[in-house]
Design a protein around this motif. Structure first.
Motif, PDB file in Angstrom:
ATOM      1  N   UNK A 276       0.869  -1.170   0.000  1.00  0.00           N
ATOM      2  CA  UNK A 276       0.000   0.000   0.000  1.00  0.00           C
ATOM      3  C   UNK A 276       0.909   1.224   0.000  1.00  0.00           C
ATOM      4  N   UNK A 277       0.886   1.976  -1.093  1.00  0.00           N
ATOM      5  CA  UNK A 277       1.722   3.170  -1.240  1.00  0.00           C
ATOM      6  C   UNK A 277       0.939   4.370  -0.707  1.00  0.00           C
ATOM      7  N   UNK A 278       1.516   5.113   0.216  1.00  0.00           N
ATOM      8  CA  UNK A 278       0.833   6.231   0.867  1.00  0.00           C
ATOM      9  C   UNK A 278       1.515   7.559   0.559  1.00  0.00           C
ATOM     10  N   UNK A 279       0.711   8.552   0.195  1.00  0.00           N
ATOM     11  CA  UNK A 279       1.234   9.909   0.004  1.00  0.00           C
ATOM     12  C   UNK A 279       0.172  10.905   0.435  1.00  0.00           C
ATOM     13  N   UNK A 280       0.587  12.151   0.625  1.00  0.00           N
ATOM     14  CA  UNK A 280      -0.361  13.153   1.085  1.00  0.00           C
ATOM     15  C   UNK A 280      -1.298  13.614  -0.022  1.00  0.00           C
ATOM     16  N   UNK A 281      -0.770  13.772  -1.245  1.00  0.00           N
ATOM     17  CA  UNK A 281      -1.600  14.302  -2.329  1.00  0.00           C
ATOM     18  C   UNK A 281      -1.141  13.745  -3.678  1.00  0.00           C
ATOM     19  N   UNK A 282      -2.108  13.453  -4.538  1.00  0.00           N
ATOM     20  CA  UNK A 282      -1.819  13.171  -5.945  1.00  0.00           C
ATOM     21  C   UNK A 282      -2.180  14.444  -6.692  1.00  0.00           C
ATOM     22  N   UNK A 283      -1.172  15.281  -6.958  1.00  0.00           N
ATOM     23  CA  UNK A 283      -1.401  16.541  -7.663  1.00  0.00           C
ATOM     24  C   UNK A 283      -1.233  16.262  -9.152  1.00  0.00           C
ATOM     25  N   UNK A 284      -0.009  16.297  -9.652  1.00  0.00           N
ATOM     26  CA  UNK A 284       0.200  15.844 -11.032  1.00  0.00           C
ATOM     27  C   UNK A 284       0.069  14.331 -11.091  1.00  0.00           C
ATOM     28  N   UNK A 285       0.358  13.673  -9.966  1.00  0.00           N
ATOM     29  CA  UNK A 285       0.306  12.218  -9.900  1.00  0.00           C
ATOM     30  C   UNK A 285       1.609  11.569 -10.308  1.00  0.00           C
ATOM     31  N   UNK A 286       2.563  12.361 -10.763  1.00  0.00           N
ATOM     32  CA  UNK A 286       3.815  11.784 -11.273  1.00  0.00           C
ATOM     33  C   UNK A 286       4.654  11.142 -10.174  1.00  0.00           C
ATOM     34  N   UNK A 287       4.614  11.705  -8.965  1.00  0.00           N
ATOM     35  CA  UNK A 287       5.354  11.106  -7.854  1.00  0.00           C
ATOM     36  C   UNK A 287       4.777   9.741  -7.522  1.00  0.00           C
ATOM     37  N   UNK A 288       3.470   9.679  -7.390  1.00  0.00           N
ATOM     38  CA  UNK A 288       2.798   8.415  -7.104  1.00  0.00           C
ATOM     39  C   UNK A 288       3.035   7.414  -8.227  1.00  0.00           C
ATOM     40  N   UNK A 289       2.999   7.899  -9.452  1.00  0.00           N
ATOM     41  CA  UNK A 289       3.201   7.041 -10.618  1.00  0.00           C
ATOM     42  C   UNK A 289       4.593   6.421 -10.627  1.00  0.00           C
ATOM     43  N   UNK A 290       5.624   7.208 -10.313  1.00  0.00           N
ATOM     44  CA  UNK A 290       6.991   6.677 -10.364  1.00  0.00           C
ATOM     45  C   UNK A 290       7.204   5.611  -9.292  1.00  0.00           C
ATOM     46  N   UNK A 291       6.596   5.783  -8.119  1.00  0.00           N
ATOM     47  CA  UNK A 291       6.729   4.779  -7.066  1.00  0.00           C
ATOM     48  C   UNK A 291       5.916   3.533  -7.423  1.00  0.00           C
ATOM     49  N   UNK A 292       4.739   3.720  -7.981  1.00  0.00           N
ATOM     50  CA  UNK A 292       3.909   2.593  -8.401  1.00  0.00           C
ATOM     51  C   UNK A 292       4.642   1.785  -9.474  1.00  0.00           C
ATOM     52  N   UNK A 293       5.250   2.476 -10.427  1.00  0.00           N
ATOM     53  CA  UNK A 293       6.015   1.800 -11.490  1.00  0.00           C
ATOM     54  C   UNK A 293       7.219   1.051 -10.910  1.00  0.00           C
ATOM     55  N   UNK A 294       7.859   1.632  -9.912  1.00  0.00           N
ATOM     56  CA  UNK A 294       8.994   0.993  -9.238  1.00  0.00           C
ATOM     57  C   UNK A 294       8.557  -0.352  -8.630  1.00  0.00           C
ATOM     58  N   UNK A 295       7.353  -0.380  -8.070  1.00  0.00           N
ATOM     59  CA  UNK A 295       6.839  -1.597  -7.424  1.00  0.00           C
ATOM     60  C   UNK A 295       6.365  -2.645  -8.419  1.00  0.00           C
ATOM     61  N   UNK A 296       5.792  -2.191  -9.541  1.00  0.00           N
ATOM     62  CA  UNK A 296       5.221  -3.126 -10.505  1.00  0.00           C
ATOM     63  C   UNK A 296       6.264  -4.130 -10.987  1.00  0.00           C
ATOM     64  N   UNK A 297       5.840  -5.346 -11.147  1.00  0.00           N
ATOM     65  CA  UNK A 297       6.752  -6.370 -11.624  1.00  0.00           C
ATOM     66  C   UNK A 297       7.494  -7.072 -10.514  1.00  0.00           C
ATOM     67  N   UNK A 298       7.501  -6.478  -9.319  1.00  0.00           N
ATOM     68  CA  UNK A 298       8.195  -7.086  -8.180  1.00  0.00           C
ATOM     69  C   UNK A 298       7.208  -7.567  -7.127  1.00  0.00           C
TER      70      UNK A 298
END
Length: 166
Positions: free
Chosen positions: A95-117
């Motif tokens: 479960x990836x937690x952040x304060x805000x999805x503004x552009x969403x790019x920060x959340x996206x990069x962490x989600x992509x880092x996790x994918x596949x693993x």
């Protein structure tokens, strides 16, 4: 419109309610994370709160730099070391937690880092903006306003960029 009306004001009391509401959404969805991965710095408080509310003791953090000031961003978010070893996340429900999805790019990069693993990665945020490139799985509130978080609405007591203490 006054500045107060143009901003989303999150108090510590509202933050406590937001954490419980987000955690309840996770429970209601049937998702049982093995680890809460917080995006530092903004997601650390949410990650800790979700860890307690969901009885998940395995907490970790990743540092991502994107905002440099009010409406000042880097072109792309950058994950800063130390990053969690992908092998340590293998097969886990994250479960990836952040304060805000503004552009969403920060959340996206962490989600992509996790994918596949990981077995599965889901995302939780306190606030989500309508223009985000990634929609979080669990959201407390949608807003298009600038947000004043209780931990960052006042200036630091020290200025580590060469100024004087407040």
């Amino acid at each position: 419109m006054s500045e107060q009306q143009e901003r989303e004001i999150l108090t510590y009391d509202l933050f406590g309610s937001a954490v419980r509401e987000i955690a309840q959404k996770v429970v209601d969805s049937g998702y049982e994370p093995d680890i809460v991965l917080s995006i530092a710095r903004g997601g650390l408080a949410l990650g800790m709160g979700l860890g307690y509310a969901l009885d998940v003791k395995n907490l970790s953090a990743v540092n991502v730099e994107f905002y440099t000031g009010v409406n000042e961003r880097l072109d792309v978010p950058m994950m800063l070391p130390p990053t969690p070893a992908a092998v340590d996340l293998t097969g886990m429900k994250v479960l990836i937690a952040d304060d805000v999805a503004d552009t969403g790019k920060t959340l996206e990069i962490v989600h992509e880092f996790c994918k596949g693993h990981v077995a599965e990665a889901r995302t939780a945020v306190i606030f989500e903006k309508p223009w985000t490139v990634i929609n979080a799985d669990y959201v407390y509130k949608l807003t298009d306003r600038w947000i004043d978080f209780p931990w960052s609405s006042q200036p630091p007591l020290v200025d580590r960029r060469g100024g004087q203490a407040h």
